[in-house]
Design a protein around this motif. Structure first.
Motif, short mmCIF file in Angstrom:
data_model
loop_
_atom_site.label_atom_id
_atom_site.label_comp_id
_atom_site.label_asym_id
_atom_site.label_seq_id
_atom_site.Cartn_x
_atom_site.Cartn_y
_atom_site.Cartn_z
N GLY A 117 -97.47 -46.39 28.48
CA GLY A 117 -98.60 -45.45 28.54
C GLY A 117 -98.10 -44.04 28.82
O GLY A 117 -96.90 -43.79 28.89
N GLY B 9 -84.42 -40.46 40.18
CA GLY B 9 -84.98 -39.54 41.18
C GLY B 9 -86.15 -40.17 41.90
O GLY B 9 -86.86 -41.03 41.37
N LEU C 73 -83.40 -46.01 20.77
CA LEU C 73 -83.85 -46.79 19.62
C LEU C 73 -82.81 -46.82 18.52
O LEU C 73 -82.50 -47.86 17.96
CB LEU C 73 -85.08 -46.08 19.04
N GLY D 49 -83.32 -32.07 34.93
CA GLY D 49 -84.33 -31.88 35.98
C GLY D 49 -85.33 -30.79 35.66
O GLY D 49 -86.04 -30.31 36.55
N SER E 19 -91.32 -38.48 33.52
CA SER E 19 -92.35 -37.43 33.64
C SER E 19 -93.37 -37.76 34.72
O SER E 19 -93.84 -36.86 35.42
CB SER E 19 -93.04 -37.22 32.30
N ALA F 161 -88.68 -39.31 21.46
CA ALA F 161 -88.76 -38.59 22.75
C ALA F 161 -88.72 -39.64 23.86
O ALA F 161 -89.61 -39.70 24.71
CB ALA F 161 -90.05 -37.77 22.79
N GLY G 151 -87.59 -30.81 32.73
CA GLY G 151 -88.42 -31.20 31.59
C GLY G 151 -89.72 -30.43 31.47
O GLY G 151 -90.13 -30.06 30.37
N GLY H 20 -88.29 -42.28 38.96
CA GLY H 20 -88.07 -42.28 37.51
C GLY H 20 -86.71 -41.73 37.16
O GLY H 20 -85.96 -41.27 38.03
C1 LIG Z 1 -88.22 -37.54 40.76
C2 LIG Z 1 -88.17 -36.51 39.67
C3 LIG Z 1 -88.56 -35.19 39.94
C4 LIG Z 1 -88.55 -34.24 38.92
N1 LIG Z 1 -88.97 -32.97 39.21
C5 LIG Z 1 -89.05 -32.05 38.21
C6 LIG Z 1 -89.58 -30.75 38.46
O1 LIG Z 1 -89.94 -30.43 39.58
N2 LIG Z 1 -89.65 -29.88 37.41
C7 LIG Z 1 -89.25 -30.24 36.14
O2 LIG Z 1 -89.38 -29.41 35.23
N3 LIG Z 1 -88.74 -31.46 35.89
C8 LIG Z 1 -88.63 -32.36 36.89
N4 LIG Z 1 -88.09 -33.59 36.65
C9 LIG Z 1 -87.50 -33.85 35.33
C10 LIG Z 1 -88.53 -34.22 34.32
O3 LIG Z 1 -89.41 -35.19 34.86
C11 LIG Z 1 -87.84 -34.77 33.07
O4 LIG Z 1 -87.00 -33.78 32.54
C12 LIG Z 1 -88.87 -35.17 32.04
O5 LIG Z 1 -89.72 -36.15 32.58
C13 LIG Z 1 -88.24 -35.69 30.77
O6 LIG Z 1 -89.31 -36.01 29.92
P1 LIG Z 1 -89.13 -36.91 28.62
O7 LIG Z 1 -90.43 -36.83 27.91
O8 LIG Z 1 -87.90 -36.49 27.90
O9 LIG Z 1 -88.81 -38.37 29.18
P2 LIG Z 1 -89.73 -39.45 29.93
O10 LIG Z 1 -90.78 -38.84 30.75
O11 LIG Z 1 -88.80 -40.39 30.61
O12 LIG Z 1 -90.48 -40.17 28.73
C14 LIG Z 1 -89.88 -41.09 27.87
C15 LIG Z 1 -90.93 -42.14 27.54
O13 LIG Z 1 -90.47 -42.92 26.46
C16 LIG Z 1 -90.98 -44.22 26.62
N5 LIG Z 1 -90.15 -45.10 25.78
C17 LIG Z 1 -88.80 -45.25 25.80
N6 LIG Z 1 -88.40 -46.09 24.81
C18 LIG Z 1 -89.53 -46.45 24.14
C19 LIG Z 1 -89.78 -47.30 23.00
N7 LIG Z 1 -88.77 -47.91 22.34
N8 LIG Z 1 -91.06 -47.49 22.59
C20 LIG Z 1 -92.10 -46.87 23.23
N9 LIG Z 1 -91.91 -46.05 24.32
C21 LIG Z 1 -90.64 -45.85 24.77
C22 LIG Z 1 -90.86 -44.48 28.13
O14 LIG Z 1 -91.79 -45.47 28.52
C23 LIG Z 1 -91.20 -43.09 28.69
O15 LIG Z 1 -92.57 -42.98 29.06
C24 LIG Z 1 -88.10 -34.58 37.63
C25 LIG Z 1 -87.72 -35.90 37.36
C26 LIG Z 1 -87.74 -36.85 38.35
C27 LIG Z 1 -87.33 -38.26 38.04
#
Ligand SMILES: Cc1cc2nc3c(=O)[nH]c(=O)nc-3n(C[C@H](O)[C@H](O)[C@H](O)COP(=O)(O)OP(=O)(O)OC[C@H]3O[C@@H](n4cnc5c(N)ncnc54)[C@H](O)[C@@H]3O)c2cc1C
Length: 362
Positions: free
Chosen positions: A34, A191, A178, A322, A40, A171, A324, A269
């Motif tokens: 979801g 984190g 994949l 960190g 994120s 993403a 995103g 996460g």
């Molecule tokens: C504790 C913590 C604190 C943070 N604080 C900050 C902050 O203060 N400021 C900031 O800018 N950033 C922060 N970040 C970093 C930020 O959260 C990440 O950079 C960002 O979430 C990355 O986003 P994303 O969309 O690339 O990945 P994600 O959010 O990890 O999304 C990837 C998604 O892909 C899905 N997925 C994977 N493979 C498949 C598949 N085969 N089929 C269907 N779905 C799939 C997963 O379920 C997931 O929901 C923090 C991170 C953490 C862990």
């Protein structure tokens, strides 16, 4: 049939969904857990620049910071809080970095200061992570489903033998990739952050060993830990929440004394970092096909990325580390302009830069 299928509904996937649906495209968004189920959903999510001296990451984060502050405020003010940020040096080396930063930055400096260490204060922001991702995705067709197979037939991508799309955007963050391309290596950094209740009132966003949000009805967010060893898909050991909380509270106590603390909620996460710390945005090189092309000189210092073979109509957005929530609006704009208008992407962001290094080795 969709114009674009985005796999992963974190901040990167949903920000791309927003750009493409705004441009009138029919977009499918797939996530096995979801919206904001990965890194994120755990984020603070503080919007701040990188307080360093120089470098490509500092540059892109500066532009992304300005872009995302304006973007969130314009489109989703209900999920965005503008708040002054006080960033405090961790040690002597950091004192020097912040002095340099303050002398050079074009950002307006605010008068807030730390008494003991060098510090810098600016106008920054905080996003409500999950709500922001939901709002960005609202015009896309959401499917809560894991994508296990991807193949191309008659010029169309087929996902899970069930959905058809012209373009694919991957993403998927730090979770299992994949398309197993050998040059795409992502560092998953675990984190942990907490929301806690405290009788201490905190008026500012404070960043030092950890980040502490301003008080909201007596609740502050404290985050986050950086653990390069724990990976939920590579271990069967359950995560130790107690140990994570202790680390967070002890690091926060260096900056502010929080009284009568009651932990309300834990968030955990994976961040997904690339090996040069820069994000990855753009088409994916098909390594096997490219390596078979004898006309390409892989040993050159200036590789010609246009000579490589790419997966047709398939791009990725990942490696935000960190930052995103700072990077996503800016990167999504860049990626969407590439998908919609074939607008060139800087070679510093292209995943092909990692293929060039890999090809030299093999
Ligand atoms: C504790 C913590 C604190 C943070 N604080 C900050 C902050 O203060 N400021 C900031 O800018 N950033 C922060 N970040 C970093 C930020 O959260 C990440 O950079 C960002 O979430 C990355 O986003 P994303 O969309 O690339 O990945 P994600 O959010 O990890 O999304 C990837 C998604 O892909 C899905 N997925 C994977 N493979 C498949 C598949 N085969 N089929 C269907 N779905 C799939 C997963 O379920 C997931 O929901 C923090 C991170 C953490 C862990």
């Amino acid at each position: 049939m969709y114009d674009v299928a985005i796999i992963g509904a974190g901040i990167n996937g949903t920000a791309v969904a927003f750009e493409l649906t705004q441009a009138g495209k029919r977009v499918a968004l797939f996530d096995k857990g979801g919206i904001a189920a990965g890194g994120s959903g755990a984020a603070g999510a503080f919007i701040s620049p990188k307080f360093s001296k120089s470098g490509a990451l500092k540059e892109i984060l500066h532009h992304s910071f300005l872009y995302s502050m304006a973007f969130y405020e314009k489109h989703f003010p209900q999920h965005f809080l503008k708040s002054p940020l006080l960033h405090i040096a961790k040690d002597e080396k950091d004192d020097a970095t912040l002095l340099h930063y303050k002398a050079e930055t074009p950002l307006e400096l605010l008068p807030f200061k730390d008494e003991t260490r060098e510090s810098v204060s600016i106008n920054a922001g905080i996003v409500n992570a999950k709500q922001m991702c939901e709002a960005l995705a609202s015009e896309a067709h959401l499917h809560q489903e894991e994508i296990r197979t991807l193949r191309r037939e008659n010029g169309v991508w087929i996902l899970n033998e069930n959905y058809r799309a012209e373009h694919i955007v991957i993403a998927t963050g730090a979770y299992e990739q994949l398309l197993q391309e050998p040059y795409i290596k992502l560092r998953g950094v675990w984190g942990h952050r907490v929301d806690l209740k405290t009788t201490t009132n905190n008026p500012l966003s404070l960043h030092q060993e950890v980040s502490i949000s301003p008080s909201n009805d007596g609740v502050v967010a404290v985050g986050a830990t950086h653990d390069v060893h724990y990976h939920p898909q590579k271990t069967t050991t359950p995560y130790d929440y107690e140990a994570g909380r202790e680390i967070l509270l002890s690091r926060a106590s260096r900056t502010i004394s929080l009284e009568d603390v009651v932990i309300i909620k834990d968030y955990v996460g994976l961040r997904s970092g690339s090996f040069d710390y820069m994000p990855m945005v753009g088409s994916l090189v098909n390594a096997k096909e490219t390596l078979l092309d004898n006309s390409i000189n892989f040993y050159t210092k200036k590789p010609d990325f246009s000579a490589y073979s790419y997966y047709k109509n398939l791009t990725m957005i990942n490696g935000s580390g960190g930052y995103g929530f700072v990077l996503a609006p800016y990167l999504a704009k860049i990626l969407s302009a590439y998908i919609l208008e074939e607008k060139e992407i800087s070679s510093k962001l292209l995943p092909a830069r990692f293929f060039a290094r890999y090809a030299k080795r093999v």
